[in-house]
Design an enzyme around this catalytic site. Structure first.
Site, mmCIF file in Angstrom:
data_model
loop_
_atom_site.group_PDB
_atom_site.id
_atom_site.type_symbol
_atom_site.label_atom_id
_atom_site.label_comp_id
_atom_site.label_asym_id
_atom_site.label_seq_id
_atom_site.Cartn_x
_atom_site.Cartn_y
_atom_site.Cartn_z
ATOM 1 N N GLU A 193 3.680 -0.267 -0.804
ATOM 2 C CA GLU A 193 2.324 -0.264 -1.372
ATOM 3 C C GLU A 193 2.227 -0.893 -2.758
ATOM 4 O OE1 GLU A 193 1.016 3.825 -1.112
ATOM 5 O OE2 GLU A 193 1.119 3.834 1.071
ATOM 6 N N ASN A 238 6.495 -2.655 2.887
ATOM 7 C CA ASN A 238 5.654 -1.776 3.700
ATOM 8 C C ASN A 238 4.315 -1.494 2.993
ATOM 9 O OD1 ASN A 238 5.612 0.025 6.072
ATOM 10 N ND2 ASN A 238 5.595 1.714 4.588
ATOM 11 N N HIS A 250 -2.230 3.825 9.287
ATOM 12 C CA HIS A 250 -2.879 5.145 9.220
ATOM 13 C C HIS A 250 -4.358 4.930 9.541
ATOM 14 C CE1 HIS A 250 0.486 7.429 7.760
ATOM 15 N NE2 HIS A 250 0.714 6.543 6.816
ATOM 16 N N GLU A 281 3.856 3.669 10.382
ATOM 17 C CA GLU A 281 3.379 5.034 10.088
ATOM 18 C C GLU A 281 2.135 5.371 10.907
ATOM 19 O OE1 GLU A 281 3.024 5.777 5.863
ATOM 20 O OE2 GLU A 281 4.735 4.512 5.395
ATOM 21 N N ASP A 322 -0.801 6.816 12.861
ATOM 22 C CA ASP A 322 -1.489 8.028 13.323
ATOM 23 C C ASP A 322 -2.978 7.701 13.412
ATOM 24 O OD1 ASP A 322 -2.005 8.153 10.550
ATOM 25 O OD2 ASP A 322 -0.895 10.005 10.238
#
Ligand code: XIL
Length: 344
Positions: A154, A195, A230, A260, A262
């Site tokens: 990030e 990432n 996400h 990641e 979800d």
């Protein structure tokens, strides 16, 4: 432009509304290859075995393991100079014993820094020496046992400018390349990833990441880009949008991974059944796009079951419900990604 704030701190502009069309990929169309399926886990749940269903669901379902917390700086180095390796060591030992690959997450991030790091002042020389020592210590300790690392997490804002952080403020943007060089040196056999979130489709952030990653790949210090994914029911990347974005990373010689994933459902109105169906459609689109792109090496979900999530329980964002029954989202993933080989 619509702003959604359902995922904690960051409100993100929805640049690309997820259309309801399925991805242009037939399920299993490229099922010759084994795409790895991973999950983020926490040591206390997996290794202490207080919840045996958590451990057995993880062991039976997933090929790879990402520590959700245990490799972050505030967990490894709560006090200056005194690394606490116990939790991370346990997960590395578990992965070895159960033949799971590991993703190391994460060496350099603006969050999860111990209080002592934020409360003192740093000269450029001091912080660069700390960064070098930290990367050498962590990557070196698990050399050959952690297959890939999120070296930097990030580093960009959504508009593609550099995010302000301790690292950036003291070292400038060069901290990113420095971290990758130190990691390459510490384990030349590990795959090294940048990432980030909000870069799953083509936008200013993914443009900036593509430019950085292309440069660092040419320098021989970076292998791929992790797209966190996400998502929630109203904010996600459709399969075709993801496929188009991944294709340009692949064309630049980069690997990509979904790191990641979800899909939070609390913002979606409708019956429980409709929510599950919608969630499965979103998961399926992402999985099919990854499976269809040879440069996409792995898909990791951010947790094992809805029993534990970093989001709110009503988000029910994962592949297994709170009682560990597979959800429609899991069936959708398996329709796109062949089931793992049975472990001997
Ligand atoms: C999150 C964990 O899931 C939480 O338990 C923790 O409190 C904060 O960090 N992007 C990342 C992950 O790269 O490391 C974050 O994990 C979720 C967002």
């Amino acid at each position: 432009m619509l702003l959604l704030c359902a995922l904690g701190s960051a409100c993100r502009a929805r640049a690309s509304p997820g259309p309801t069309v399925p991805p242009q990929v037939a399920p299993g169309a490229t099922s010759g290859r084994q795409l790895k399926l991973g999950a983020a886990v926490q040591r206390a749940r997996l290794v202490d075995a207080r919840d045996p269903a958590y451990a057995s669901t993880f062991a039976e379902t997933f090929d790879s393991l990402t520590p959700e917390l245990e490799l972050k700086l505030e967990h490894l180095l709560p006090r200056p100079g005194a690394y606490d390796w116990a939790a991370a060591d346990d997960l590395v030992a578990y992965a070895g014993a159960h033949r799971k690959e590991m993703r190391g997450h994460t060496l350099v991030w603006h969050r999860a820094l111990p209080a002592w790091m934020l409360s003192r002042s740093w000269t450029r020389e001091e912080l660069l020496a700390f960064l070098k020592g930290h990367v050498a210590a962590v990557v070196g300790r698990y050399r050959g046992r952690i297959a890939e690392w999120d070296v930097v997490n990030e580093a960009f804002n959504d508009d593609g400018t550099w995010r302000k952080s301790l690292w950036y403020d003291v070292l400038g943007p060069g901290y990113v390349e420095a971290a990758f060089r130190f990691a390459r040196e510490a384990d030349p056999g590990a795959k090294l990833y940048y990432n980030d979130y909000g870069a799953e489709w083509m936008n200013a952030k993914s443009d900036a990441i593509l430019a950085l990653a292309t440069r660092l790949r040419k320098a021989g210090v970076l292998d791929g880009v992790g797209l966190q994914a996400h998502f929630n029911a109203g904010w996600y990347t459709s399969g075709p949008d993801l496929a188009a974005n991944m294709a340009r990373f692949a064309a630049a010689g980069l690997e990509v991974e979904i790191t990641e994933l979800d899909v939070a459902m609390s913002s979606r109105h409708g019956s429980a059944e409709e929510k599950l169906r919608d969630q499965a459609r979103i998961y399926g689109g992402i999985a099919a796009a990854c499976q269809a792109q040879p440069a996409c090496k792995q898909l990791t979900v951010w947790g094992v079951s809805d029993r534990y999530t970093w989001l709110t329980p009503s988000d029910v964002p994962l592949l297994f419900d709170a009682a560990y029954a597979p959800k429609p989202a899991y069936a959708a993933i398996r329709a796109a990604i062949p089931a793992p080989r049975p472990t001997p």
